[in-house]
Design a protein around this motif. Structure first.
Motif, short mmCIF file in Angstrom:
data_model
loop_
_atom_site.label_atom_id
_atom_site.label_comp_id
_atom_site.label_asym_id
_atom_site.label_seq_id
_atom_site.Cartn_x
_atom_site.Cartn_y
_atom_site.Cartn_z
N GLU A 107 0.82 -1.23 0.00
CA GLU A 107 0.00 0.00 0.00
C GLU A 107 0.84 1.26 0.00
O GLU A 107 0.37 2.33 -0.37
CB GLU A 107 -0.94 0.01 1.20
CG GLU A 107 -0.24 0.04 2.53
CD GLU A 107 -1.19 0.16 3.71
OE1 GLU A 107 -2.34 0.61 3.49
OE2 GLU A 107 -0.78 -0.21 4.82
N HIS A 140 -7.26 3.22 -9.90
CA HIS A 140 -5.90 3.14 -9.36
C HIS A 140 -4.83 2.86 -10.44
O HIS A 140 -3.70 3.30 -10.28
CB HIS A 140 -5.83 2.04 -8.29
CG HIS A 140 -6.62 2.35 -7.07
ND1 HIS A 140 -6.22 3.24 -6.10
CD2 HIS A 140 -7.85 1.90 -6.66
CE1 HIS A 140 -7.13 3.33 -5.14
NE2 HIS A 140 -8.15 2.52 -5.48
N LEU A 163 -2.65 3.40 -3.16
CA LEU A 163 -3.53 2.39 -2.62
C LEU A 163 -3.74 2.60 -1.12
O LEU A 163 -2.87 3.12 -0.42
CB LEU A 163 -2.94 1.00 -2.88
CG LEU A 163 -2.72 0.60 -4.34
CD1 LEU A 163 -2.01 -0.74 -4.42
CD2 LEU A 163 -4.02 0.58 -5.10
N ARG A 165 -4.86 0.02 1.89
CA ARG A 165 -5.26 -1.34 2.24
C ARG A 165 -6.50 -1.34 3.13
O ARG A 165 -7.31 -2.26 3.07
CB ARG A 165 -4.09 -2.04 2.94
CG ARG A 165 -4.37 -3.51 3.26
CD ARG A 165 -3.14 -4.14 3.87
NE ARG A 165 -3.40 -5.53 4.15
CZ ARG A 165 -4.01 -6.00 5.23
NH1 ARG A 165 -4.40 -5.14 6.14
NH2 ARG A 165 -4.21 -7.27 5.40
N GLN A 169 -8.73 -4.08 0.23
CA GLN A 169 -7.65 -5.06 0.40
C GLN A 169 -7.36 -5.83 -0.91
O GLN A 169 -6.24 -6.25 -1.15
CB GLN A 169 -8.02 -6.05 1.50
CG GLN A 169 -8.11 -5.43 2.87
CD GLN A 169 -8.43 -6.45 3.94
OE1 GLN A 169 -8.63 -7.63 3.67
NE2 GLN A 169 -8.46 -5.99 5.20
N VAL A 195 -3.45 -6.05 -1.78
CA VAL A 195 -2.76 -4.87 -1.26
C VAL A 195 -2.06 -5.28 0.05
O VAL A 195 -2.70 -5.76 0.99
CB VAL A 195 -3.73 -3.71 -1.02
CG1 VAL A 195 -2.97 -2.49 -0.50
CG2 VAL A 195 -4.47 -3.38 -2.31
#
Length: 751
Positions: A107, A140, A163, A165, A169, A195
């Protein structure tokens, strides 16, 4: 393209005579175990598809797929090279190695970080290969496509937004690969992203490109090379796992140990099928960071393929009269190895009248080096051996059986240079005389012998009236009975020919020699046969012993000992008065003649030849013992007879003179009209009385020094004109010795 689809017309493109394609045995030459994808119609020259063509299996990823064909024509030998470009169609969809890509991303990964993705593989090339990738829309990541040298496209995920988490996830994205064909084909793979916490070092390969050389036929499980990548992280983040990244046929040949990086052989390696391999390998750490390298494996050729000799054309059987240098066959030699391993040397066994002559590329012609003779060698077992120059060298042989066809080149030959046969005269008609034999070494009808007599004449008659010949067996028969006294020998010519056209023949001389048989009875020449003469032998009363009285003359138509004559008195008035020479026939007094002896003596003489069995004849001789012809009763009877017939004779003379005068007058008139003259024939005799012609048989003619007389005598006769009595004087023999017998009297052709 479907089987049978028309590609083009070779005859038209190459300028060949379509009508002679079949006669020249037009065909494509293909290497052993190679499928023949194309056919040629020898009737019109059309080139068509024989089997389905898959460009990907034939050429793989090569940008250009060209199939080389060799069109072989014979009579004369000609080789045409044809290049067929196989065009790719979009018949293969892109394909990912896995249905799901799993990635683990920290992440804490910075914005702009790139993550490599597995490539999709498309067996097609060019426009039909992979054209682009697309990524499912998300907040993303974006997709970055990098085009590599050679046209390969490498795609990466680029982090566009950081990202979290705690917020998300796991993420599920779809990656789509699309080719450029029409219609387009595509493949989809799911990307599952987990992640994680921070992993800031990706594995790094020691080399970007690995190269290895591997001999073909290497054993299975052979280690080709070991790739190595290191990760600066520790623990799980530093554990590296290796993986084959490029999906292709290579995955069936090599395997990769995911932990050690060892690349091993798992399938047989054949240089002739594939000479090099290019493999993409990825290294990933425990949390999904990855790097890539390329492995290039070159296959080294090993001399593992022996040369292959293929018989492309053969004239079998071949005529035995072909000229030296005639092409009788065509072979090709193929060695699938490369470089020196495919260099080939050829030899031909046995060292007969044949040799190999290089023709075009890997083609060789089998030609004759000398004359062929079927009668000497009817078949040849030819072995052609090809040996390459590899180490160790490999070789193979091709056995060819060649038959020699017969040509009528040998005339029949008689077993003997000439034939002589003896046959006794008076042979039976139709009897076998002899047989002649001729042999012909040729085969079949060329070796069948037919016999015949050449036309000729024997004593003016055709030979066919004497002999007949069986044309199949050569047996000769007599047509007539032979007579030694007519001819003693003759020659005929026998021809033997074979049973083809034009025939070959030879002749031989047959000499027929006739042997004598005792078939002729002795013939008495003197004294004349009874009734033809009134003459009697006369001897004086004062004749002494051993005086020559007369001589019996006889001949025999036979020859040799069959004509040897002997004389013998078998009956006489006085047994002791006369004797006859055994071989001379001379009648002599055995003692002095006395007054008491009978005036008329009759002697019966037998003349016998020396044949087996012997033949004989007899004659009678009347001998008058007197010193005066007037005392002979026979002469007195003649005088009285002449007196009685004198008037009749006068009348006959007058009539004869009248007729003669008329005839002569008529002849003179005719000759006067035709202005021709003819001489009047002279009388044959003048005054002297000749012996009657009846003394010589009509079937005989006198030949110098012939006959069976052993001595020569003269007999002079004196007859006075106008008198009834005359003196008859015997002259003595020219020689008292007995002369050897000469040749007998022979019959002339006129007789």
């Amino acid at each position: 393209m479907k089987k049978g689809s028309l590609i083009g017309n070779i005859a038209q493109d190459l300028g060949l005579d379509r009508g002679r394609l079949a006669a020249r045995k037009a065909h494509f030459d293909t290497e052993e175990n190679r499928m023949q994808y194309f056919d040629i119609n020898v009737n019109n020259g059309d080139l068509s598809v024989a089997h389905r063509i898959d460009r990907e299996s034939l050429c793989g990823q090569k940008p250009s797929c060209v199939l080389q064909l060799e069109l072989v024509l014979e009579n004369p030998l000609e080789l045409q090279r044809i290049s067929l470009h196989v065009q790719d169609i979009n018949d293969n969809s892109p394909q990912f190695q896995k249905d799901v890509m799993k990635m683990e991303i920290q992440e804490s990964t910075n914005k702009g970080t790139r993550f490599s993705l597995d490539e999709a593989h498309d067996a097609d090339i060019g426009e039909n290969a992979i054209k682009s990738y697309s990524l499912q829309s998300n907040e993303h990541f974006i997709l970055n496509i990098d085009t590599q040298p050679g046209g390969r496209k490498h795609c990466e995920l680029v982090l566009e937004k950081e990202l979290d988490r705690e917020t998300e996830q796991e993420m599920h994205l779809l990656l789509i690969a699309v080719d450029g064909g029409s219609p387009q084909r595509s493949a989809t793979v799911s990307i599952n992203i987990a992640v994680l916490d921070a992993n800031d070092n990706a594995p790094v390969f020691s080399r970007a490109v690995y190269k290895a050389i591997l001999p073909e036929n290497s054993p299975l499980d052979t280690i080709v090379i070991t790739v190595s990548a290191s990760d600066a992280d520790e623990g799980v983040n530093g554990e590296v796992m290796y993986e084959l990244n490029h999906v292709s046929e290579n995955s069936n040949v090599f395997s990769l140990n995911p932990k050690s990086g060892e690349v091993r052989v798992v399938s047989p390696i054949d240089y002739e099928q594939e000479s090099n391999y290019e493999i993409r390998i990825s290294a990933k750490d425990g949390f999904g960071l990855a790097s890539f390298c390329t492995l290039i494996i070159d296959i080294a050729d090993v001399n593992d393929n022996p040369p292959v000799v293929a018989l492309k054309s053969m004239v079998n059987p071949i005529q035995e009269n072909v000229l030296p240098g005639t092409e009788i066959g065509i072979i090709s030699v193929q060695d699938r190895d490369s470089d020196i391993n495919r260099q080939v040397k050829l030899s031909i066994q046995p060292h007969g009248p044949f040799k190999l002559v290089p023709s075009i590329k890997n083609y060789y012609s089998i030609v004759t080096t000398g004359e062929l003779d079927r009668e000497t060698t009817a078949d040849y077992d030819i072995a052609i051996t090809a040996t390459d120059e590899g180490s160790p060298p490999l070789s193979s042989s091709k056995a060819i059986q060649l038959s020699i066809a017969d040509v009528n080149d040998n005339p029949p030959a008689f077993e003997e240079k000439s034939y002589s046969v003896y046959v006794a005269e008076n042979n039976q008609q139709g009897s076998t005389l002899c047989s002649v034999t001729a042999r012909d070494p040729d085969w079949g009808q060329n070796g069948e012998v037919i016999y015949s007599l050449l036309p000729s004449e024997v004593n003016g008659y055709p030979v066919s009236s004497f002999l007949s010949l069986n044309g199949n067996t050569g047996r000769i028969h007599t047509v007539r009975s032979f007579d030694y006294e007519q001819f003693r020998s003759f020659k005929v010519y026998v021809m033997a020919r074979d049973n083809v056209s034009p025939p070959l023949s030879s002749n031989v001389t047959l000499s027929v020699i006739i042997t004598d048989v005792n078939d002729n009875t002795p013939q008495i020449l003197y004294p004349a046969p009874e009734g033809n003469s009134f003459m009697n032998e006369m001897v004086s009363k004062s004749t002494h012993a051993s005086a020559l009285v007369s001589k019996v003359l006889a001949v025999d138509g036979d020859s040799g000992q069959n004509a040897w004559l002997s004389y013998q008195i078998i009956k006489s008035t006085d047994q002791g008065l006369f004797t006859i020479g055994l071989h001379s026939g001379e009648i002599r007094t055995q003692r002095d003649i006395s007054d008491s002896d009978n005036t008329k003596q009759n002697i019966v003489i037998m003349v016998k030849d020396n044949g087996q069995p012997s033949l004989s004849t007899t004659c009678s001789v009347s001998i008058l013992i007197s010193d005066n012809m007037a005392d002979v009763p026979e002469l007195k009877n003649m005088q009285s007879y002449d007196g009685k017939s004198s008037k009749l004779t006068s009348y006959l003379i007058i009539a004869l003179v009248s007729v003669s005068t008329f005839f002569i007058t008529f002849i003179v008139i005719v000759l006067g009209v035709r202005f021709c003259r003819r001489r009047k024939p002279r009388p044959l005799f003048d005054g002297a009385l000749a012996l009657p012609s009846a003394y010589f048989p009509p079937n005989y003619a006198e030949v110098d020094t012939s006959g069976t007389l052993r001595s020569t005598h003269n007999y002079d006769t004196y007859l006075t004109t106008g008198s009834r009595t005359s003196d008859f004087r015997f002259a003595s023999s020219y020689t008292d010795n007995t002369l050897p017998a000469g040749p007998t009297l022979v019959m002339t052709p006129e007789d």
